[in-house]
Design a protein around this motif. Structure first.
Motif, mmCIF file in Angstrom:
data_model
loop_
_atom_site.group_PDB
_atom_site.id
_atom_site.type_symbol
_atom_site.label_atom_id
_atom_site.label_comp_id
_atom_site.label_asym_id
_atom_site.label_seq_id
_atom_site.Cartn_x
_atom_site.Cartn_y
_atom_site.Cartn_z
ATOM 1 N N ALA A 1 -1.093 12.643 -13.808
ATOM 2 C CA ALA A 1 -1.484 13.878 -13.269
ATOM 3 C C ALA A 1 -2.878 13.982 -12.664
ATOM 4 O O ALA A 1 -3.005 14.711 -12.344
ATOM 5 N N ARG A 2 -3.804 12.864 -13.170
ATOM 6 C CA ARG A 2 -5.090 13.427 -12.495
ATOM 7 C C ARG A 2 -5.084 12.893 -11.143
ATOM 8 O O ARG A 2 -5.882 12.869 -10.764
ATOM 9 N N LEU B 1 -14.288 3.134 -12.755
ATOM 10 C CA LEU B 1 -15.527 4.108 -13.828
ATOM 11 C C LEU B 1 -14.451 5.258 -13.904
ATOM 12 O O LEU B 1 -14.463 5.940 -15.735
ATOM 13 N N ARG B 2 -13.298 5.631 -13.630
ATOM 14 C CA ARG B 2 -12.749 6.835 -12.954
ATOM 15 C C ARG B 2 -11.878 7.069 -14.466
ATOM 16 O O ARG B 2 -11.083 7.971 -14.882
ATOM 17 N N PHE B 3 -10.761 5.678 -13.792
ATOM 18 C CA PHE B 3 -9.582 5.272 -14.297
ATOM 19 C C PHE B 3 -9.854 4.112 -15.002
ATOM 20 O O PHE B 3 -8.526 4.336 -16.114
ATOM 21 N N GLY B 4 -10.878 3.905 -15.636
ATOM 22 C CA GLY B 4 -10.774 2.185 -16.501
ATOM 23 C C GLY B 4 -10.389 0.880 -15.705
ATOM 24 O O GLY B 4 -9.286 0.749 -14.326
ATOM 25 N N GLN C 1 0.647 -1.221 -0.084
ATOM 26 C CA GLN C 1 0.624 -0.091 -0.326
ATOM 27 C C GLN C 1 0.899 1.303 -0.059
ATOM 28 O O GLN C 1 0.578 2.362 -0.245
ATOM 29 N N GLU C 2 1.715 1.581 0.173
ATOM 30 C CA GLU C 2 3.200 2.197 0.249
ATOM 31 C C GLU C 2 4.071 2.607 -0.821
ATOM 32 O O GLU C 2 4.145 3.278 -0.841
ATOM 33 N N ILE C 3 3.647 1.938 -1.605
ATOM 34 C CA ILE C 3 4.002 1.930 -2.746
ATOM 35 C C ILE C 3 3.484 3.239 -3.673
ATOM 36 O O ILE C 3 2.827 3.144 -4.199
ATOM 37 N N PRO C 4 4.822 4.284 -3.905
ATOM 38 C CA PRO C 4 3.967 4.921 -4.527
ATOM 39 C C PRO C 4 3.427 4.683 -6.024
ATOM 40 O O PRO C 4 3.999 4.196 -6.903
ATOM 41 N N LEU C 5 2.270 5.261 -6.708
ATOM 42 C CA LEU C 5 1.260 5.656 -7.588
ATOM 43 C C LEU C 5 2.206 6.415 -8.751
ATOM 44 O O LEU C 5 1.802 4.908 -9.803
ATOM 45 N N LYS C 6 2.996 6.975 -8.816
ATOM 46 C CA LYS C 6 3.768 7.761 -9.960
ATOM 47 C C LYS C 6 5.587 6.906 -10.763
ATOM 48 O O LYS C 6 5.533 6.604 -11.509
ATOM 49 N N LEU C 7 4.968 5.289 -9.583
ATOM 50 C CA LEU C 7 5.497 4.051 -10.122
ATOM 51 C C LEU C 7 5.132 3.106 -11.140
ATOM 52 O O LEU C 7 6.469 2.747 -12.500
ATOM 53 N N LEU C 8 4.035 3.262 -11.250
ATOM 54 C CA LEU C 8 3.079 2.516 -12.227
ATOM 55 C C LEU C 8 3.140 2.689 -13.776
ATOM 56 O O LEU C 8 3.398 4.279 -13.342
ATOM 57 N N PRO C 9 3.375 2.193 -14.131
ATOM 58 C CA PRO C 9 3.334 2.261 -15.638
ATOM 59 C C PRO C 9 2.454 2.664 -16.870
ATOM 60 O O PRO C 9 1.665 2.319 -17.443
ATOM 61 N N LEU D 1 -4.362 11.593 -4.988
ATOM 62 C CA LEU D 1 -3.857 9.921 -4.877
ATOM 63 C C LEU D 1 -2.299 9.712 -5.474
ATOM 64 O O LEU D 1 -1.815 10.180 -6.100
ATOM 65 N N TYR D 2 -1.500 9.834 -4.181
ATOM 66 C CA TYR D 2 -0.611 9.708 -3.663
ATOM 67 C C TYR D 2 0.434 7.407 -3.909
ATOM 68 O O TYR D 2 1.875 7.783 -4.725
ATOM 69 N N SER D 3 -0.146 7.149 -3.598
ATOM 70 C CA SER D 3 0.051 5.657 -3.420
ATOM 71 C C SER D 3 -0.729 4.884 -3.091
ATOM 72 O O SER D 3 -2.215 5.022 -3.818
#
Length: 469
Positions: free
Chosen positions: A185-186, A208-211, A170-178, A192-194
């Motif tokens: 940016a959304r 619904l929001r992100f697919g 749960q602490e993995i940053p979302l910015k690392l996702l491909p 939403l950072y992690s």
């Protein structure tokens, strides 16, 4: 869930492949949008950053090289790394979410549990000084990759031992996702950072929001959804091939890459070994191929290099080599050496000496003499390979024979007839077409040499057949 996946990521492979010898000040590669996509350490020192426009990068450091991707070289290096990883796990997969990422399954591998540092050291040696690597360990391949992206170059990153995987992921940053820049940016605009922030949203709202694809991605990351992947093809042949960093025309330049190729093959061979090795060197317009045979399976890098040094200094290749290929042939199961300590050392030293002689003089030049049950001197022995077991040949009761036997008898003139008691009559050979009838005796020549002479009973001529010490 037990830790079982090790991810190996090369974050700048496409750029670093162009500067493995360190001769260029720096290299960077642009993507389709003309932005910096990858760069090596030299470009980073000049202030180049990922995502910077190509125009900015050229203006900031015009002396740096801008290269195009070489997909074939990238694949070949990843394939070599995958074959190496198969020595530790039953399955190696490509993590296609990132350009140059692999993962190996380690669950149930006793070798990994007993010596975890051995695998990590092998990967670091494979990468060398010019290739950056990130390593991550987790219960799923995706989580292992994200842990690797969080860590430092060359270090293994995994969750703390005193915390569960459910807490760590749960602490993995979302910015690392491909994901693309727009989606990142959304996520940030919504706070939403992690992965933990993501989990606090309603599942239906997230889809619904992100697919739905990202919902499935996080499920595979957590291990609650299957993540089937095709295994990386395992080579049936044990061969390592790679371009040389610089042209090599002598043994000193070849020594280091040949050691590297041998160590890679030894890791891939696992519980197997080989006594036959093939080396292929390629230049601009020339090719050189050489075989090396050894008495025992080669597992020592130093002995391997000694044998090749003897071989190649006697048979040099004579051109500037640009590509190396090493193949282990006729591999066999290898459980290690057994036997008493002193006996084992003696046998090993004898075997290594034979291997060095063979490498220097050729396989056919090294043999052992074994007696044969035949009265005729020229047929009373034969050569065998040193490894062949010695047979207990029943020899006839003969008079002393000279150690030095001539290849062919030489006609001589004898001034006096020997006494009958001094003669040794040898007759035989009618069964193979080499029938002889001779009377042998000792004869001291005028120069003092003690000779072994015979009188041919059919022609009445005398012949010199050997010398006594």
């Amino acid at each position: 869930m037990a830790e079982q996946w090790l991810a190996v990521i090369f974050p700048a492979l496409a750029a670093e492949l162009w500067n493995l010898d360190g001769t260029l000040p720096g290299v960077w590669i642009a993507d389709t949008r003309q932005r910096v996509w990858q760069m090596d350490a030299g470009a980073a020192k000049q202030g180049i950053q990922i995502g910077m426009s190509a125009a900015q990068a050229r203006a900031l450091a015009p002396q740096l090289q801008v290269m195009q991707r070489d997909a074939e070289r990238e694949f070949n290096l990843l394939d070599r790394c995958a074959q190496l990883l198969y020595a530790w796990g039953p399955q190696v997969v490509a993590l296609q979410e990132w350009p140059h990422a692999l993962a190996v399954e380690l669950q149930g591998n006793s070798r990994w549990r007993a010596r975890p540092q051995a695998l990590l050291q092998a990967i670091r040696e494979f990468a060398g000084e010019r290739l950056r690597i990130r390593l991550g360990l987790a219960p799923t391949s995706l989580a292992a990759a994200l842990f690797a992206w969080q860590g430092k170059d060359g270090e293994l990153c995994h969750g703390p031992a005193d915390r569960s995987f459910t807490e760590c992921w749960q602490e993995i940053p979302l910015k690392l996702l491909p994901a693309n820049d727009t989606l990142h940016a959304r996520w940030e605009s919504l706070g939403l950072y992690s992965c933990g922030d993501w989990l606090r949203l309603d599942r239906r709202e997230r889809a619904l929001r992100f697919g739905p694809e990202w919902e499935r991605f996080l499920d595979r990351l957590r291990g609650i959804r299957a993540d089937p992947r095709s295994p990386w093809p395992l080579q049936e042949e044990f061969v390592v091939a790679f371009p040389l960093l610089q042209e090599v025309s002598d043994w000193q330049g070849l020594r280091f890459p040949l050691r590297r190729a041998f160590q890679e093959l030894r890791l891939r061979l696992r519980h197997r070994a080989s006594t036959r090795w093939e080396l292929l060197l390629q230049g601009r317009d020339a090719q050189y191929r050489q075989l090396l045979h050894s008495r025992d399976p080669l597992t020592s890098a130093e002995l391997f290099l000694q044998l090749w040094q003897e071989r190649l200094q006697r048979h040099p290749w004579g051109f500037a080599a640009r590509h190396l290929q090493l193949r282990a042939m006729d591999t066999e199961n290898w459980a290690g050496e057994q036997g008493a300590f002193w006996e084992q050392n003696l046998l090993r030293e004898q075997g290594q000496l034979l291997d060095r002689w063979r490498a220097r003089l050729g396989v056919d030049s090294i043999y052992r003499v074994q007696p044969r049950a035949d009265h005729r001197p020229e047929y009373a022995w034969h050569s065998v390979v040193p490894e062949e077991s010695e047979t207990n040949t029943a020899l006839p009761d003969l008079r002393p024979r000279p150690l030095w036997l001539l290849p062919e008898p030489i006609p001589v003139s004898v001034l006096h007839e020997p006494e009958t008691s001094e003669l040794e009559r040898i007759e035989g050979g009618w069964w193979d077409g080499h029938d002889v009838s001779r009377d042998y005796f000792r004869w001291r020549r005028s120069d003092g040499a003690e000779c072994w002479v015979f009188r041919d009973r059919r022609s009445a001529r005398y012949f010199l057949h050997g010398y006594f010490a």
